[in-house]
Write a protein that holds these residues in place. Structure first.
Motif, PDB file in Angstrom:
ATOM      1  N   TYR A  44      -4.115  -2.735  -1.135  1.00  7.65           N
ATOM      2  CA  TYR A  44      -4.184  -3.946  -0.323  1.00  7.65           C
ATOM      3  C   TYR A  44      -5.001  -4.979  -1.099  1.00  7.65           C
ATOM      4  O   TYR A  44      -6.096  -4.678  -1.581  1.00  7.65           O
ATOM      5  N   GLU A  45      -4.480  -6.204  -1.229  1.00  7.03           N
ATOM      6  CA  GLU A  45      -5.176  -7.262  -1.961  1.00  7.03           C
ATOM      7  C   GLU A  45      -6.020  -8.097  -1.013  1.00  7.03           C
ATOM      8  O   GLU A  45      -5.601  -8.417   0.108  1.00  7.03           O
ATOM      9  N   GLU A 175      -2.113  -4.523   6.969  1.00  2.00           N
ATOM     10  CA  GLU A 175      -3.383  -5.254   6.905  1.00  2.00           C
ATOM     11  C   GLU A 175      -4.548  -4.315   7.171  1.00  2.00           C
ATOM     12  O   GLU A 175      -4.444  -3.379   7.967  1.00  2.00           O
ATOM     13  N   ILE A 176      -5.658  -4.559   6.483  1.00  3.65           N
ATOM     14  CA  ILE A 176      -6.884  -3.809   6.731  1.00  3.65           C
ATOM     15  C   ILE A 176      -8.038  -4.792   6.859  1.00  3.65           C
ATOM     16  O   ILE A 176      -8.101  -5.796   6.137  1.00  3.65           O
ATOM     17  N   SER A 177      -8.918  -4.532   7.795  1.00  3.71           N
ATOM     18  CA  SER A 177     -10.108  -5.370   7.956  1.00  3.71           C
ATOM     19  C   SER A 177     -11.348  -4.492   7.922  1.00  3.71           C
ATOM     20  O   SER A 177     -11.347  -3.364   8.415  1.00  3.71           O
ATOM     21  N   ILE A 178     -12.397  -5.032   7.316  1.00  6.42           N
ATOM     22  CA  ILE A 178     -13.685  -4.347   7.206  1.00  6.42           C
ATOM     23  C   ILE A 178     -14.765  -5.340   7.605  1.00  6.42           C
ATOM     24  O   ILE A 178     -14.846  -6.437   7.049  1.00  6.42           O
ATOM     25  N   SER A 179     -15.587  -4.969   8.558  1.00  8.83           N
ATOM     26  CA  SER A 179     -16.690  -5.828   8.978  1.00  8.83           C
ATOM     27  C   SER A 179     -17.965  -4.999   9.014  1.00  8.83           C
ATOM     28  O   SER A 179     -18.089  -4.059   9.803  1.00  8.83           O
ATOM     29  N   LEU A 216      -4.440  -7.611   2.553  1.00  8.29           N
ATOM     30  CA  LEU A 216      -3.031  -7.480   2.909  1.00  8.29           C
ATOM     31  C   LEU A 216      -2.353  -6.532   1.923  1.00  8.29           C
ATOM     32  O   LEU A 216      -2.636  -6.561   0.720  1.00  8.29           O
ATOM     33  N   GLU A 217      -1.447  -5.706   2.445  1.00  5.07           N
ATOM     34  CA  GLU A 217      -0.787  -4.728   1.599  1.00  5.07           C
ATOM     35  C   GLU A 217      -0.002  -5.401   0.488  1.00  5.07           C
ATOM     36  O   GLU A 217       0.725  -6.365   0.708  1.00  5.07           O
ATOM     37  N   LYS A 218      -0.189  -4.886  -0.723  1.00  8.51           N
ATOM     38  CA  LYS A 218       0.500  -5.444  -1.895  1.00  8.51           C
ATOM     39  C   LYS A 218       1.955  -5.029  -1.870  1.00  8.51           C
ATOM     40  O   LYS A 218       2.287  -3.845  -1.786  1.00  8.51           O
ATOM     41  N   LYS A 219       2.832  -6.015  -1.922  1.00  9.98           N
ATOM     42  CA  LYS A 219       4.273  -5.746  -1.864  1.00  9.98           C
ATOM     43  C   LYS A 219       4.832  -5.463  -3.264  1.00  9.98           C
ATOM     44  O   LYS A 219       4.370  -5.981  -4.242  1.00  9.98           O
TER      45      LYS A 219
END
Length: 219
Positions: A44-45, A175-179, A216-219
């Protein structure tokens, strides 16, 4: 004269409390965690427009306590997800984007302050243009308000040290989120030892740091 002194104090405060920059070259000193993660999985970029570092520092004056806060943007980064879970990641911050948000409505002093912070007096952003955090271990957390414990190496102004964050990690299809939880970092650990004259107050060693990541996932 008072205005000049006020700006000088602000410069001193922010310089001593902001996260300092690190160069793209090899760190000057290193005390780091050994990595237990891999690059196996989906990449994921980093979405640099929706990711940031938030900082907050504190100064104790004779008559009052005060705080200042701001942001630093990311230059690049990537995250690896394996079997629907966070596996690894590394994020590089652009120290030339550092700014004090509480001065955003005072353009003249904001420009002076930011320019001074990037000069050789403080962060030397020409020599140390980036800072980074690399995840070395990911542990599920079943207690408290955060679902993940992140171990990693934080590099600032050429100094690398292990730093642990509680974090909320959310992995979706693309999608990945880190907080991360706000965490105090000791600025002197990274060579930021500046202190203004004692008669003007005391800059606290603690800097509160929070990292928000969207990738966001790299396509």
């Amino acid at each position: 004269m008072k205005k000049a002194m006020k700006l000088s104090v602000l410069s001193a405060f922010c310089a001593a409390t902001l996260l300092v920059s690190c160069g793209k070259d090899k760190p000057l000193t290193s005390q780091s965690n050994e990595t237990s993660v891999t690059k196996d999985g989906n990449v994921y970029e980093l979405d640099t427009l929706n990711s940031r570092i938030e900082w907050k520092g504190f100064m104790v004056l004779k008559s009052e306590n005060s705080s200042h806060f701001g942001t630093i943007k990311f230059e690049s980064g990537d995250v690896t997800v394996k079997d629907g879970k966070l596996e690894s990641g590394k994020f590089v911050a652009d120290m030339n984007t550092l700014t004090s948000v509480d001065l955003k409505d005072d353009a003249e002093n904001l420009n002076k302050l930011n320019g001074h912070l990037k000069s050789g007096d403080f962060f030397e952003t020409d020599k140390f243009p980036t800072a980074s955090y690399e995840i070395t271990k990911v542990t599920p957390n079943t207690q408290g308000d955060y679902n993940t414990l992140l171990d990693g190496n934080l590099t600032l102004k050429g100094i690398t040290k292990p730093v642990q964050f509680n974090a909320n990690v959310s992995v979706k299809e693309d999608e990945i989120s880190i907080s991360t939880e706000p965490k105090d970092i000791m600025r002197e650990d990274y060579g930021v030892k500046f202190q203004m004259p004692i008669e003007n107050g005391v800059i606290k060693d603690e800097v509160n740091l929070q990292i928000s990541i969207k990738a966001l996932e790299k396509k």
